[in-house]
Write a protein that holds these residues in place. Structure first.
Motif, PDB file in Angstrom:
ATOM      1  N   GLY A 158       8.902  -5.552   7.183  1.00 56.45           N
ATOM      2  CA  GLY A 158       9.055  -6.670   6.184  1.00 56.45           C
ATOM      3  C   GLY A 158       8.700  -6.154   4.660  1.00 56.45           C
ATOM      4  O   GLY A 158       9.027  -6.117   3.917  1.00 56.45           O
ATOM      5  N   SER A 159       7.377  -5.695   4.825  1.00 58.51           N
ATOM      6  CA  SER A 159       6.633  -5.119   3.398  1.00 58.51           C
ATOM      7  C   SER A 159       7.422  -3.986   2.946  1.00 58.51           C
ATOM      8  O   SER A 159       7.679  -4.077   1.559  1.00 58.51           O
ATOM      9  CB  SER A 159       5.232  -4.689   3.988  1.00 58.51           C
ATOM     10  OG  SER A 159       4.457  -5.709   4.509  1.00 58.51           O
ATOM     11  N   ALA A 160       7.995  -2.988   3.679  1.00 59.55           N
ATOM     12  CA  ALA A 160       8.509  -1.989   3.245  1.00 59.55           C
ATOM     13  C   ALA A 160       9.953  -2.139   2.469  1.00 59.55           C
ATOM     14  O   ALA A 160      10.374  -1.800   1.533  1.00 59.55           O
ATOM     15  CB  ALA A 160       8.693  -0.864   4.169  1.00 59.55           C
ATOM     16  N   ILE A 161      10.676  -3.309   3.237  1.00 54.74           N
ATOM     17  CA  ILE A 161      11.895  -4.024   2.731  1.00 54.74           C
ATOM     18  C   ILE A 161      11.638  -4.737   1.263  1.00 54.74           C
ATOM     19  O   ILE A 161      12.314  -4.446   0.438  1.00 54.74           O
ATOM     20  CB  ILE A 161      12.547  -4.626   4.025  1.00 54.74           C
ATOM     21  CG1 ILE A 161      12.978  -3.849   4.861  1.00 54.74           C
ATOM     22  CG2 ILE A 161      13.815  -5.371   3.368  1.00 54.74           C
ATOM     23  CD1 ILE A 161      13.685  -4.641   6.230  1.00 54.74           C
ATOM     24  N   SER A 162      10.631  -5.207   1.448  1.00 56.29           N
ATOM     25  CA  SER A 162      10.269  -6.165   0.138  1.00 56.29           C
ATOM     26  C   SER A 162      10.047  -5.227  -0.806  1.00 56.29           C
ATOM     27  O   SER A 162      10.690  -5.293  -1.985  1.00 56.29           O
ATOM     28  CB  SER A 162       9.054  -7.154   0.451  1.00 56.29           C
ATOM     29  OG  SER A 162       8.771  -7.698  -0.729  1.00 56.29           O
TER      30      SER A 162
ATOM     31  N   THR B 257      15.860  -3.481  -7.546  1.00 49.78           N
ATOM     32  CA  THR B 257      16.523  -4.647  -8.531  1.00 49.78           C
ATOM     33  C   THR B 257      15.740  -4.621  -9.710  1.00 49.78           C
ATOM     34  O   THR B 257      16.158  -5.305 -10.719  1.00 49.78           O
ATOM     35  CB  THR B 257      16.213  -5.735  -7.706  1.00 49.78           C
ATOM     36  OG1 THR B 257      14.936  -6.111  -7.415  1.00 49.78           O
ATOM     37  CG2 THR B 257      17.058  -6.035  -6.432  1.00 49.78           C
ATOM     38  N   GLY B 258      14.860  -3.438 -10.128  1.00 49.18           N
ATOM     39  CA  GLY B 258      14.322  -3.302 -11.330  1.00 49.18           C
ATOM     40  C   GLY B 258      13.091  -3.952 -11.874  1.00 49.18           C
ATOM     41  O   GLY B 258      12.602  -3.899 -12.970  1.00 49.18           O
ATOM     42  N   VAL B 259      12.461  -4.765 -10.852  1.00 52.99           N
ATOM     43  CA  VAL B 259      11.411  -5.347 -10.838  1.00 52.99           C
ATOM     44  C   VAL B 259      10.048  -4.459 -11.443  1.00 52.99           C
ATOM     45  O   VAL B 259       9.342  -4.631 -12.245  1.00 52.99           O
ATOM     46  CB  VAL B 259      10.655  -6.196  -9.708  1.00 52.99           C
ATOM     47  CG1 VAL B 259       9.355  -6.846  -9.823  1.00 52.99           C
ATOM     48  CG2 VAL B 259      11.705  -7.254  -9.715  1.00 52.99           C
ATOM     49  N   TYR B 260      10.050  -3.173 -10.665  1.00 52.31           N
ATOM     50  CA  TYR B 260       8.976  -2.297 -10.872  1.00 52.31           C
ATOM     51  C   TYR B 260       9.370  -1.592 -12.374  1.00 52.31           C
ATOM     52  O   TYR B 260       8.492  -1.030 -12.842  1.00 52.31           O
ATOM     53  CB  TYR B 260       8.919  -1.457  -9.770  1.00 52.31           C
ATOM     54  CG  TYR B 260       7.851  -2.042  -8.828  1.00 52.31           C
ATOM     55  CD1 TYR B 260       6.678  -1.259  -8.217  1.00 52.31           C
ATOM     56  CD2 TYR B 260       8.226  -3.184  -8.092  1.00 52.31           C
ATOM     57  CE1 TYR B 260       6.132  -1.742  -7.468  1.00 52.31           C
ATOM     58  CE2 TYR B 260       7.562  -3.787  -7.068  1.00 52.31           C
ATOM     59  CZ  TYR B 260       6.269  -2.934  -6.885  1.00 52.31           C
ATOM     60  OH  TYR B 260       5.324  -3.700  -5.589  1.00 52.31           O
ATOM     61  N   ASP B 261      10.435  -1.299 -12.953  1.00 54.03           N
ATOM     62  CA  ASP B 261      10.815  -0.898 -14.160  1.00 54.03           C
ATOM     63  C   ASP B 261      10.032  -1.731 -15.229  1.00 54.03           C
ATOM     64  O   ASP B 261       9.386  -1.055 -16.115  1.00 54.03           O
ATOM     65  CB  ASP B 261      12.178  -0.878 -14.413  1.00 54.03           C
ATOM     66  CG  ASP B 261      13.224  -0.069 -13.563  1.00 54.03           C
ATOM     67  OD1 ASP B 261      12.239   0.887 -13.020  1.00 54.03           O
ATOM     68  OD2 ASP B 261      14.192  -0.078 -13.453  1.00 54.03           O
ATOM     69  N   ARG B 262      10.077  -2.886 -14.926  1.00 50.15           N
ATOM     70  CA  ARG B 262       9.228  -3.975 -16.110  1.00 50.15           C
ATOM     71  C   ARG B 262       7.646  -3.502 -15.786  1.00 50.15           C
ATOM     72  O   ARG B 262       7.027  -3.467 -16.786  1.00 50.15           O
ATOM     73  CB  ARG B 262       9.520  -5.229 -15.420  1.00 50.15           C
ATOM     74  CG  ARG B 262       8.710  -6.330 -16.317  1.00 50.15           C
ATOM     75  CD  ARG B 262       8.758  -6.410 -17.707  1.00 50.15           C
ATOM     76  NE  ARG B 262       8.001  -7.240 -18.489  1.00 50.15           N
ATOM     77  CZ  ARG B 262       7.528  -7.045 -19.514  1.00 50.15           C
ATOM     78  NH1 ARG B 262       7.852  -6.065 -20.301  1.00 50.15           N
ATOM     79  NH2 ARG B 262       6.888  -8.119 -20.406  1.00 50.15           N
TER      80      ARG B 262
END
Length: 255
Positions: free
Chosen positions: A76-80, A87-92
């Motif tokens: 579940g951690s890997a999928i999250s 979805t671009g969260v880590y781009d921010r």
């Protein structure tokens, strides 16, 4: 970026991961239901066949199921993580003035709470069925510390998979290819001596076997032999290998 600042940034992002669970509690369903299902299913499915009595089998299998639940929690951690990246969260997060590795550290620290919850549920259901610790608080403390070290090591494998996979389906496939041989190809459910000779060679060097044996000894007061030392060596080797690979893959991830 100093290690202190990196850790501070990672801790702040870990809190972000925990806050997500408050808004989307359904993410905890696998963590809460899977350990309970594992205990009830395997204790009553294999108990009489392996030990002749499921009560006696309970003392053997609960520490192993705790390790298995931890391994499946990393899926579940890997999928999250993969979802956040795609979805671009880590781009921010990359655009912020924080340590490059802080998002991964925060993800791992936050998910450690999920791992702890899964393990606690295993032992909680086990205790309700009759599992008992025979080595006092010292044994419980040592077992908890060992589980924490192993969890922090294994989650780096899940982190690497979450970073490099191109879709959640790929994450699941890669994780299960890793998890199934490690958990079911161990002595979690059946003592090593009762397994076929060709399988025993793998089971004896399997890190899940080492951690399971170490937990049994620490919690039940039986001799641990070299299991504790081997568990720590495996944890160190996994972390030394996969932590740098995960950070490197994250840094090379196209923006």
């Amino acid at each position: 970026m100093t290690p202190v600042r990196t850790l501070r940034h990672g801790t702040a992002l870990a809190w972000r991961n925990l806050v997500k669970f408050r808004h989307t509690p359904d993410q905890l369903l696998d963590i809460t239901l899977m350990p309970i299902t594992f205990v009830l299913m395997f204790v009553f499915l294999f108990g009489n066949a392996v030990s002749g009595d499921w009560h006696a089998y309970l003392q053997f299998v609960i520490p192993g199921i705790a390790v298995q639940a931890l391994m499946f929690a990393t899926l579940g951690s890997a999928i999250s993580l993969n979802t956040d990246i795609r979805t671009g969260v880590y781009d921010r997060l990359r655009s912020l003035p924080i340590a490059r590795s802080a998002p991964l550290i925060g993800h791992i620290l936050g998910d450690t709470v999920k791992y702890a919850l899964a393990v606690l549920l295993v032992f909680g259901v086990g205790a309700a069925l009759g599992f008992r610790v025979h080595n006092g608080l010292a044994g419980v403390g040592a077992a908890a510390a060992l589980m924490l070290v192993f969890a922090l090591a294994v989650c780096w494998i899940a982190t690497l998979i979450g970073v490099v996979a191109r879709a959640a389906e790929t994450v699941q496939a890669l994780s299960l290819v890793l998890i199934f041989p490690l958990t079911f190809g161990s002595n979690v459910f059946v003592p090593t001596g009762k397994l076929p000779g060709w399988l025993q060679a793998w089971v004896k060097i399997n890190p899940v076997t080492q951690v399971s044996d170490a937990l049994r000894g620490l919690l039940l007061g039986t001799p641990t032999g070299p299991a504790v030392t081997r568990s720590l060596l495996w944890s160190a080797a996994i972390m030394v290998l996969f932590a740098p690979l995960a950070v490197l893959a994250y840094r090379r991830e196209p923006r």
